[in-house]
Design a protein around this motif. Structure first.
Motif, PDB file in Angstrom:
ATOM      1  N   SER A 193       0.830  -1.205   0.000  1.00  0.00           N
ATOM      2  CA  SER A 193       0.000   0.000   0.000  1.00  0.00           C
ATOM      3  C   SER A 193       0.863   1.252   0.000  1.00  0.00           C
ATOM      4  O   SER A 193       0.563   2.241  -0.683  1.00  0.00           O
ATOM      5  CB  SER A 193      -0.926   0.012   1.219  1.00  0.00           C
ATOM      6  N   ASP A 194       1.940   1.217   0.768  1.00  0.00           N
ATOM      7  CA  ASP A 194       2.854   2.345   0.817  1.00  0.00           C
ATOM      8  C   ASP A 194       3.452   2.606  -0.565  1.00  0.00           C
ATOM      9  O   ASP A 194       3.528   3.756  -1.026  1.00  0.00           O
ATOM     10  CB  ASP A 194       3.956   2.054   1.842  1.00  0.00           C
ATOM     11  N   PHE A 195       3.858   1.538  -1.241  1.00  0.00           N
ATOM     12  CA  PHE A 195       4.418   1.663  -2.588  1.00  0.00           C
ATOM     13  C   PHE A 195       3.364   2.193  -3.554  1.00  0.00           C
ATOM     14  O   PHE A 195       3.644   3.078  -4.380  1.00  0.00           O
ATOM     15  CB  PHE A 195       4.935   0.304  -3.062  1.00  0.00           C
ATOM     16  N   PHE A 196       2.140   1.682  -3.446  1.00  0.00           N
ATOM     17  CA  PHE A 196       1.058   2.077  -4.333  1.00  0.00           C
ATOM     18  C   PHE A 196       0.750   3.569  -4.178  1.00  0.00           C
ATOM     19  O   PHE A 196       0.655   4.312  -5.166  1.00  0.00           O
ATOM     20  CB  PHE A 196      -0.181   1.252  -4.011  1.00  0.00           C
ATOM     21  N   ILE A 197       0.601   4.028  -2.955  1.00  0.00           N
ATOM     22  CA  ILE A 197       0.255   5.436  -2.712  1.00  0.00           C
ATOM     23  C   ILE A 197       1.375   6.361  -3.183  1.00  0.00           C
ATOM     24  O   ILE A 197       1.133   7.363  -3.861  1.00  0.00           O
ATOM     25  CB  ILE A 197      -0.052   5.659  -1.225  1.00  0.00           C
ATOM     26  N   ASN A 198       2.609   6.045  -2.814  1.00  0.00           N
ATOM     27  CA  ASN A 198       3.728   6.908  -3.184  1.00  0.00           C
ATOM     28  C   ASN A 198       3.955   6.962  -4.685  1.00  0.00           C
ATOM     29  O   ASN A 198       4.550   7.916  -5.185  1.00  0.00           O
ATOM     30  CB  ASN A 198       5.005   6.439  -2.480  1.00  0.00           C
ATOM     31  N   SER A 199       3.457   5.975  -5.419  1.00  0.00           N
ATOM     32  CA  SER A 199       3.635   5.975  -6.873  1.00  0.00           C
ATOM     33  C   SER A 199       2.809   7.061  -7.562  1.00  0.00           C
ATOM     34  O   SER A 199       3.009   7.327  -8.742  1.00  0.00           O
ATOM     35  CB  SER A 199       3.265   4.604  -7.445  1.00  0.00           C
ATOM     36  N   PHE A 200       1.892   7.691  -6.833  1.00  0.00           N
ATOM     37  CA  PHE A 200       1.054   8.749  -7.409  1.00  0.00           C
ATOM     38  C   PHE A 200       1.650  10.140  -7.198  1.00  0.00           C
ATOM     39  O   PHE A 200       0.983  11.146  -7.453  1.00  0.00           O
ATOM     40  CB  PHE A 200      -0.340   8.711  -6.776  1.00  0.00           C
ATOM     41  N   SER A 201       2.873  10.237  -6.746  1.00  0.00           N
ATOM     42  CA  SER A 201       3.437  11.537  -6.356  1.00  0.00           C
ATOM     43  C   SER A 201       3.452  12.556  -7.483  1.00  0.00           C
ATOM     44  O   SER A 201       3.367  13.762  -7.240  1.00  0.00           O
ATOM     45  CB  SER A 201       4.857  11.351  -5.814  1.00  0.00           C
ATOM     46  N   GLU A 202       3.551  12.095  -8.747  1.00  0.00           N
ATOM     47  CA  GLU A 202       3.589  13.030  -9.875  1.00  0.00           C
ATOM     48  C   GLU A 202       2.218  13.246 -10.503  1.00  0.00           C
ATOM     49  O   GLU A 202       2.107  13.998 -11.464  1.00  0.00           O
ATOM     50  CB  GLU A 202       4.567  12.524 -10.940  1.00  0.00           C
ATOM     51  N   LEU A 203       1.205  12.611  -9.954  1.00  0.00           N
ATOM     52  CA  LEU A 203      -0.118  12.693 -10.585  1.00  0.00           C
ATOM     53  C   LEU A 203      -1.165  13.353  -9.695  1.00  0.00           C
ATOM     54  O   LEU A 203      -2.078  14.009 -10.201  1.00  0.00           O
ATOM     55  CB  LEU A 203      -0.582  11.280 -10.973  1.00  0.00           C
ATOM     56  N   VAL A 204      -1.073  13.171  -8.395  1.00  0.00           N
ATOM     57  CA  VAL A 204      -2.080  13.724  -7.499  1.00  0.00           C
ATOM     58  C   VAL A 204      -1.424  14.673  -6.503  1.00  0.00           C
ATOM     59  O   VAL A 204      -0.243  14.546  -6.167  1.00  0.00           O
ATOM     60  CB  VAL A 204      -2.842  12.612  -6.734  1.00  0.00           C
ATOM     61  N   SER A 205      -2.210  15.616  -6.046  1.00  0.00           N
ATOM     62  CA  SER A 205      -1.703  16.580  -5.069  1.00  0.00           C
ATOM     63  C   SER A 205      -2.091  16.207  -3.650  1.00  0.00           C
ATOM     64  O   SER A 205      -1.354  16.483  -2.705  1.00  0.00           O
ATOM     65  CB  SER A 205      -2.242  17.983  -5.390  1.00  0.00           C
ATOM     66  N   ASP A 206      -3.260  15.556  -3.495  1.00  0.00           N
ATOM     67  CA  ASP A 206      -3.776  15.254  -2.166  1.00  0.00           C
ATOM     68  C   ASP A 206      -4.113  13.771  -2.026  1.00  0.00           C
ATOM     69  O   ASP A 206      -4.481  13.107  -3.003  1.00  0.00           O
ATOM     70  CB  ASP A 206      -5.038  16.083  -1.871  1.00  0.00           C
ATOM     71  N   ILE A 207      -4.036  13.302  -0.787  1.00  0.00           N
ATOM     72  CA  ILE A 207      -4.343  11.906  -0.470  1.00  0.00           C
ATOM     73  C   ILE A 207      -5.378  11.875   0.653  1.00  0.00           C
ATOM     74  O   ILE A 207      -5.231  12.551   1.672  1.00  0.00           O
ATOM     75  CB  ILE A 207      -3.096  11.130   0.008  1.00  0.00           C
ATOM     76  N   LEU A 208      -6.418  11.075   0.456  1.00  0.00           N
ATOM     77  CA  LEU A 208      -7.394  10.815   1.512  1.00  0.00           C
ATOM     78  C   LEU A 208      -7.431   9.306   1.736  1.00  0.00           C
ATOM     79  O   LEU A 208      -7.792   8.549   0.844  1.00  0.00           O
ATOM     80  CB  LEU A 208      -8.786  11.323   1.112  1.00  0.00           C
ATOM     81  N   ILE A 209      -7.024   8.867   2.921  1.00  0.00           N
ATOM     82  CA  ILE A 209      -7.027   7.432   3.255  1.00  0.00           C
ATOM     83  C   ILE A 209      -8.200   7.155   4.188  1.00  0.00           C
ATOM     84  O   ILE A 209      -8.342   7.787   5.237  1.00  0.00           O
ATOM     85  CB  ILE A 209      -5.705   7.020   3.936  1.00  0.00           C
ATOM     86  N   ILE A 210      -9.041   6.231   3.780  1.00  0.00           N
ATOM     87  CA  ILE A 210     -10.192   5.823   4.588  1.00  0.00           C
ATOM     88  C   ILE A 210      -9.887   4.428   5.127  1.00  0.00           C
ATOM     89  O   ILE A 210      -9.602   3.509   4.362  1.00  0.00           O
ATOM     90  CB  ILE A 210     -11.475   5.807   3.745  1.00  0.00           C
ATOM     91  N   THR A 211      -9.954   4.264   6.421  1.00  0.00           N
ATOM     92  CA  THR A 211      -9.521   3.008   7.027  1.00  0.00           C
ATOM     93  C   THR A 211     -10.334   2.692   8.272  1.00  0.00           C
ATOM     94  O   THR A 211     -11.048   3.560   8.797  1.00  0.00           O
ATOM     95  CB  THR A 211      -8.024   3.083   7.403  1.00  0.00           C
ATOM     96  N   ASP A 212     -10.225   1.450   8.719  1.00  0.00           N
ATOM     97  CA  ASP A 212     -10.860   1.039   9.972  1.00  0.00           C
ATOM     98  C   ASP A 212      -9.827   0.865  11.077  1.00  0.00           C
ATOM     99  O   ASP A 212     -10.125   0.306  12.131  1.00  0.00           O
ATOM    100  CB  ASP A 212     -11.632  -0.270   9.768  1.00  0.00           C
ATOM    101  N   LYS A 213      -8.591   1.347  10.819  1.00  0.00           N
ATOM    102  CA  LYS A 213      -7.510   1.195  11.779  1.00  0.00           C
ATOM    103  C   LYS A 213      -7.202   2.529  12.471  1.00  0.00           C
ATOM    104  O   LYS A 213      -6.575   3.415  11.872  1.00  0.00           O
ATOM    105  CB  LYS A 213      -6.243   0.680  11.072  1.00  0.00           C
ATOM    106  N   PRO A 214      -7.610   2.678  13.735  1.00  0.00           N
ATOM    107  CA  PRO A 214      -7.269   3.908  14.462  1.00  0.00           C
ATOM    108  C   PRO A 214      -5.756   4.039  14.602  1.00  0.00           C
ATOM    109  O   PRO A 214      -5.050   3.068  14.824  1.00  0.00           O
ATOM    110  CB  PRO A 214      -7.926   3.698  15.834  1.00  0.00           C
TER     111      PRO A 214
END
Length: 593
Positions: free
Chosen positions: A24-45
């Motif tokens: 997941s970390d690799f997947f999210i960081n791969s968007f660094s040149e395409l998206v400006s913002d990240i919203l992560i929705i999770t069930d893990k406090p």
């Protein structure tokens, strides 16, 4: 979040850890040149996320476990503070896939721009939802993109203001409701390949490699986490293995897949899925560089039987130069015999250690030679072996040969083992495959033997979290190669002589018998894989042994079929006894067939 601009990635994370998994970390960081913002929705406090400052904004929202993705998104879109309708593009994805593979997101999106699509997804949902039971089998959205044309469309806003109610509360129903709202928008499933769908109900898994070659930038995690049985039932078990090999060859960081498997599946399943079987040559290539791999290698060899000195030394002498050999025994006079026999062997250093007559080879490995693990990267663990409780003696001799031929069969084989560890940094244990002959031919169907309860006690004694394996693949016979870091959790227990059972030792069901079945599980808890290593020469015999065993099982099952029919016909007037016979037959057939 600050004023919305550019693209946003909404990532739904249902993980087993409170730290973002590596894939997941690799997947999210791969968007660094395409998206400006990240919203992560999770069930893990308290989810820990490291995006290395690559994005303007990062926000993490909690949602109740078990709710579907679109219902969660409905709550998110209703929150005007997030300003989601002001973005140029919205990407919705989940942690149900790996990627991107073979292409970066910026390049991929440029290719898609030429199609002028208003929204798109990689894979379609099931076309129908007949009842609630069926709806549970429908996967959540892997990847959906909405362009600015859709985001500013009034029907898109109306959809999120009034969440649709369908005959079943699942993502597919809701997504179809959204499609109806967006009738005038140009959309497409990018990888809706009808030819593959006709060939398999789970084509995204069974044809994952074909999808990659056709340009799909993601692989469903289910292709790896779905278990081996489905792959074996529908095909030859190659699909996932070939996908993994292709990704590795094309420089995808497959360690993120390996790490994902290690925290989600028992090691016996992982070994099958990745086919961690290695056929070892008895010789090295002419250009083989041995100087850098033998200096940090050691052999710990426990000896007990006086009449096995010569045969054991023939294997010990296959250790390469510059390695170190430790010979351990509870008999001083036996150590002296080994000194005399190996006195002419000068290519490696030998150290002799005496230990109490308690703990056998395991005490030699982890107590008498506990210091060795800190000095060497790779260790070969071996011992002489007899099975006095089984006759004739050739059965025990064959078992010892089975183990030693596949770990110390020749100097070339030993060097190839070391090279294998160097080339596969996740490989923690390399062990001979289980014996399928003589008195050990039931190991495949009953790998725990009488050791399951004792194994649970052993894991509790070692301490930590382990993934329980119903079908352990530990080195039966207790001889194997190991990367020293793979067993650090066991070594940290600092076993003392008193921790081992005293002599005379039972034939089965002891701490020692349970431990040899748990080595791969312990290595897994330290982040390492276990594979089977077999010499190419011995593999020819082993394959015939396996097939012969299958033939025997098939004959037995055929006989059981005849007995079942005849007995069932005779018991037709006794329903309870008839039911019991059928149950016993089913159990026997599952174990033997």
């Amino acid at each position: 979040m600050k004023a919305a601009t550019g693209n946003i990635l909404i990532y739904i994370y249902r993980g087993s850890s409170d730290k973002l998994e590596k894939h997941s970390d690799f997947f999210i960081n791969s968007f660094s040149e395409l998206v400006s913002d990240i919203l992560i929705i999770t069930d893990k406090p308290g989810l820990k996320v490291d995006v290395a400052g690559k994005f303007n904004n990062l926000k993490i929202l909690l949602f109740p476990l078990g709710s579907n993705v679109f219902r969660t998104l409905w709550d998110v879109f209703k929150d005007n503070k997030l300003q989601l309708f002001n973005y140029d593009g919205i990407i919705i994805s989940t942690n149900f896939c790996y990627g991107p593979v073979l292409i970066d997101w910026k390049t991929f999106f440029k290719k898609i721009e030429s199609r002028k699509l208003d929204y798109w997804s990689f894979f379609p949902f099931n076309s129908e939802c007949k009842d609630k039971e069926e709806s549970r089998e429908i996967i959540n959205p892997v990847f959906i993109y909405f362009s600015r044309n859709v985001i500013k469309d009034e029907s898109f806003r109306i959809f999120w203001n009034k969440f649709p109610e369908g005959p079943c509360d699942d993502d597919a129903v809701v997504f179809r409701s959204l499609i109806k709202q967006l009738r005038n928008q140009n959309h497409e499933y990018l990888f809706n390949y009808e030819d593959l769908r006709r060939r398999s109900d789970c084509y995204q898994r069974d044809y994952s490699l074909e999808l990659i070659k056709r340009g799909c930038p993601v692989v469903l995690r289910d292709a790896f986490l779905g278990g081996y049985q489905e792959s074996f039932k529908n095909g030859n078990g190659l699909s996932t293995f070939e996908t993994f090999a292709y990704l590795k060859k094309n420089n995808f960081p497959v360690n993120v897949i390996e790490d994902d498997l290690l925290v989600n599946l028992p090691i016996s399943q992982i070994k099958k899925i990745l086919h961690l079987n290695y056929f070892l040559k008895d010789y090295c290539q002419e250009n083989f560089d041995r100087s850098s791999i033998s200096a940090k290698t050691a052999l710990i060899f426990f000896v007990y039987y006086e009449d096995l000195v010569q045969v054991c030394c023939s294997y010990i002498q296959n250790m390469p130069s510059e390695s170190k050999v430790f010979i351990v025994s509870a008999k001083e006079e036996l150590l002296q015999r080994y000194r005399e026999f190996l006195s002419s062997c000068t290519k490696f250093k030998v150290e002799y250690r005496l230990q109490p007559n308690r703990g056998r080879s395991e005490a030699a490995y982890f107590t008498t030679c506990a210091d060795v693990w800190e000095k060497y990267d790779f260790l070969c663990l071996a011992h002489d072996k007899k099975t006095s409780f089984i006759s004739p003696p050739i059965k025990g001799e064959s078992f010892m040969a089975h183990c030693l031929k596949n770990i110390l069969g020749s100097e070339g084989l030993v060097l190839n083992v070391q090279q294998l560890f160097r080339e596969n940094p996740k490989l923690g244990i390399l062990e001979p495959p289980p014996p399928v002959f003589s008195a050990w031919d039931s190991i495949a169907t009953n790998p725990w033997g009488q050791n399951e309860k004792e194994a649970q006690k052993t894991l509790a004694f070692i301490g930590g979290q382990f993934i329980w394996d119903e079908k352990p693949i530990g080195p039966i016979g207790g001889m194997f190669w190991v990367r020293s870091k793979a067993l650090t959790r066991l070594l940290a227990r600092r076993l003392k002589v008193e921790d081992y059972p005293p002599e005379p030792l039972a034939h089965d069901g002891t701490f020692l018998h349970s431990l040899e079945r748990l080595y791969p599980t312990i290595a897994q808890s330290n982040g390492f894989l276990t594979g089977w290593g077999i010499s190419e020469e011995y593999a020819r015999v082993y394959l015939d042994n396996m097939y012969h065993k299958l033939e025997q099982n098939g004959d037995f099952v055929s006989v059981m079929d005849i007995v079942r029919i005849k007995v069932s016909n005779g018991l037709s007037g006794y329903p309870l006894i008839h039911k019991l016979v059928k149950k016993v037959y089913s159990i026997l057939k599952n174990k033997c067939g």
